[in-house]
Design a protein around this motif. Structure first.
Motif, PDB file in Angstrom:
ATOM      1  N   ARG A 114      41.833  46.507  47.767  1.00 35.47           N
ATOM      2  CA  ARG A 114      40.990  45.626  46.941  1.00 35.47           C
ATOM      3  C   ARG A 114      41.121  45.907  45.446  1.00 35.47           C
ATOM      4  O   ARG A 114      41.276  44.980  44.633  1.00 35.47           O
ATOM      5  CB  ARG A 114      39.538  45.760  47.364  1.00 35.47           C
ATOM      6  N   TRP A 122      39.973  38.385  45.325  1.00 35.81           N
ATOM      7  CA  TRP A 122      39.535  38.900  46.620  1.00 35.81           C
ATOM      8  C   TRP A 122      38.544  37.931  47.262  1.00 35.81           C
ATOM      9  O   TRP A 122      38.578  37.701  48.470  1.00 35.81           O
ATOM     10  CB  TRP A 122      38.921  40.280  46.460  1.00 35.81           C
ATOM     11  N   LEU A 132      39.367  38.954  55.627  1.00 40.96           N
ATOM     12  CA  LEU A 132      40.340  38.851  54.551  1.00 40.96           C
ATOM     13  C   LEU A 132      41.581  38.187  55.128  1.00 40.96           C
ATOM     14  O   LEU A 132      42.256  38.761  55.978  1.00 40.96           O
ATOM     15  CB  LEU A 132      40.684  40.242  54.004  1.00 40.96           C
TER      16      LEU A 132
END
Length: 418
Positions: A114, A122, A132
């Motif tokens: 990240r 993100w 994700l």
């Protein structure tokens, strides 16, 4: 390749080999679009040298054709590539479904990455379930491009353009009066930037985290009002982006400014208006606004062959974390990297010839760091069409702004409920 990647890839392939499967797949398929296809191909030789016996096939299609093919592949589960490139608008459409692999899971475990990317990306790559589904490769920091020669003829400076939105419009009046040039190509450009500013952290352009429609709000009201003012005062050329009239407007000095992603500078210099080299400059957007405009990601299909997933993930890391590869793409294709590891490279200090030697990458780097995360939604593309339609009704038919936004809100509420 770092030790963690080598160990993870070796373990995954070893387990598959122990299960009676081939230890090394013979072909990895990557689907991309211009200019990402060129970057993928540039990455292949070094990567395949580390993976002897593995061939990488790059399937390249034009932007729209590529995403249409990916929609079909994800919905049917057939003809899936091992790795796919996605424009940010399509990440939102795909993220809420189940077609993309959650990169938090093995063998990826990508949550640890990240901090290596520009923060706002993100949020773009995550869905409401917390999954994700992609990693960013490049971004489009919003910028104000302006013709320095036209400003000089009008007796203006950059500060007259970007101090405030009211000042920007006032400068447009003077530019029009003194030079005959239009302030901007289309009043829609005002709307496009203004709706991207003032977004609350974690919310999207058109929808909230809990699926509420956000278009009948002060953010959209102000965007519509300023767009209407620009049109009423004759300050826009009434030409759409990427049209032949738009291109001619740049080439003939009929359009004084353009608010868009920083990537446009590369297009301007290479084919849109190369003979205007040295006449343009860049500035931050008016009134301290910072907005994202475009960007690209890589994703793995959830139904892709598990026997090739570790290899696909390893190649994806090269495409998103390889500093040398990303900086080469930046220098060659003007594709601004999402990887913050690149931000202190000396290339950011170099003058941009098309912008008269201005060190504009400093501005774009600052903008990238200050853009607020904006959540993506599967209906963003449809919402964009609805809002553009309603704005056109305001600009060309005199429709009341409150009615236009109310109608858009009701239509999007119906779509969001599906």
């Amino acid at each position: 390749m770092d030790a963690q990647r080598r160990a993870g890839l070796g373990l995954a392939l070893g387990l598959w080999a122990g299960a009676g499967r081939a230890a090394a797949p013979q072909r990895l398929t990557v689907a991309a679009y211009p200019k990402l296809d060129a970057i993928v191909r540039a990455a292949v030789p070094a990567w395949t040298a580390r993976h002897p016996g593995v061939e990488v096939e790059v399937i390249s299609r034009e932007m729209n054709d590529h995403h249409t093919a990916m929609i079909t592949a994800l919905s049917t589960g057939s003809h899936l590539p091992d790795l796919m490139a996605l424009e940010v608008g399509y990440v939102g459409r795909f993220a809420q479904g189940r077609g993309l692999f959650d990169l938090r899971q093995a063998p990826c475990q990508a949550e640890r990455l990240r901090e290596r990317f520009v923060p706002y990306t993100w949020g773009q790559a995550s869905n409401r379930r917390g999954e994700l589904v992609a990693l960013p490769s490049d971004i489009g920091p919003g910028t104000l491009l302006y013709r320095q020669d036209l400003l000089a003829r009008a007796g203006l400076k950059a500060e007259d353009l970007n101090g405030s939105w009211a000042g920007y419009v006032a400068a447009g009046r003077e530019i029009r009066r003194q030079t005959g040039a239009y302030l901007l190509a289309h009043a829609r450009d005002m709307k496009d930037i203004l709706i991207r500013t003032g977004v609350q952290d974690g919310e999207g352009l058109y929808f909230s985290q809990d699926n509420r429609v956000l278009v009948n709000t002060p953010r959209f009201q102000r965007a519509f009002e300023l767009a209407r003012q620009v049109r009423a005062e004759g300050l826009d050329a009434k030409v759409y982006n990427w049209s032949s009239d738009w291109t001619e407007g740049f080439r003939r000095g009929l359009i004084a400014t353009q608010m868009i992603g920083a990537w446009l500078v590369g297009f301007m210099g290479s084919w849109l208006a190369p003979k205007t080299r040295g006449l343009w400059r860049a500035a931050q957007l008016p009134e301290g606004a910072f907005a994202a405009y475009g960007g690209s990601f890589y994703a793995l299909p959830a139904k892709g062959d598990p026997a090739r997933r570790a290899l696909a993930w390893d190649f994806m890391q090269d495409l998103t974390l390889n500093k040398t590869l990303l900086l080469d793409a930046f220098q060659t294709h003007d594709i601004f990297p999402a990887l913050v590891d690149t931000f202190e490279d000396p290339f950011f200090d170099e003058p941009v010839a098309f912008l008269g030697g201005q060190r504009a990458r400093h501005l774009w780097r600052e903008a990238a760091r200050r853009i607020t995360p904006v959540a993506v939604h599967r209906q963003d593309a449809f919402a964009d069409e609805v809002i553009n339609t309603e704005l056109d009704k305001v600009l060309t038919r005199g429709k009341d702004i409150a009615s236009a936004l109310g109608d858009a809100e009701r239509l999007l509420q119906t779509r969001a409920a599906r």
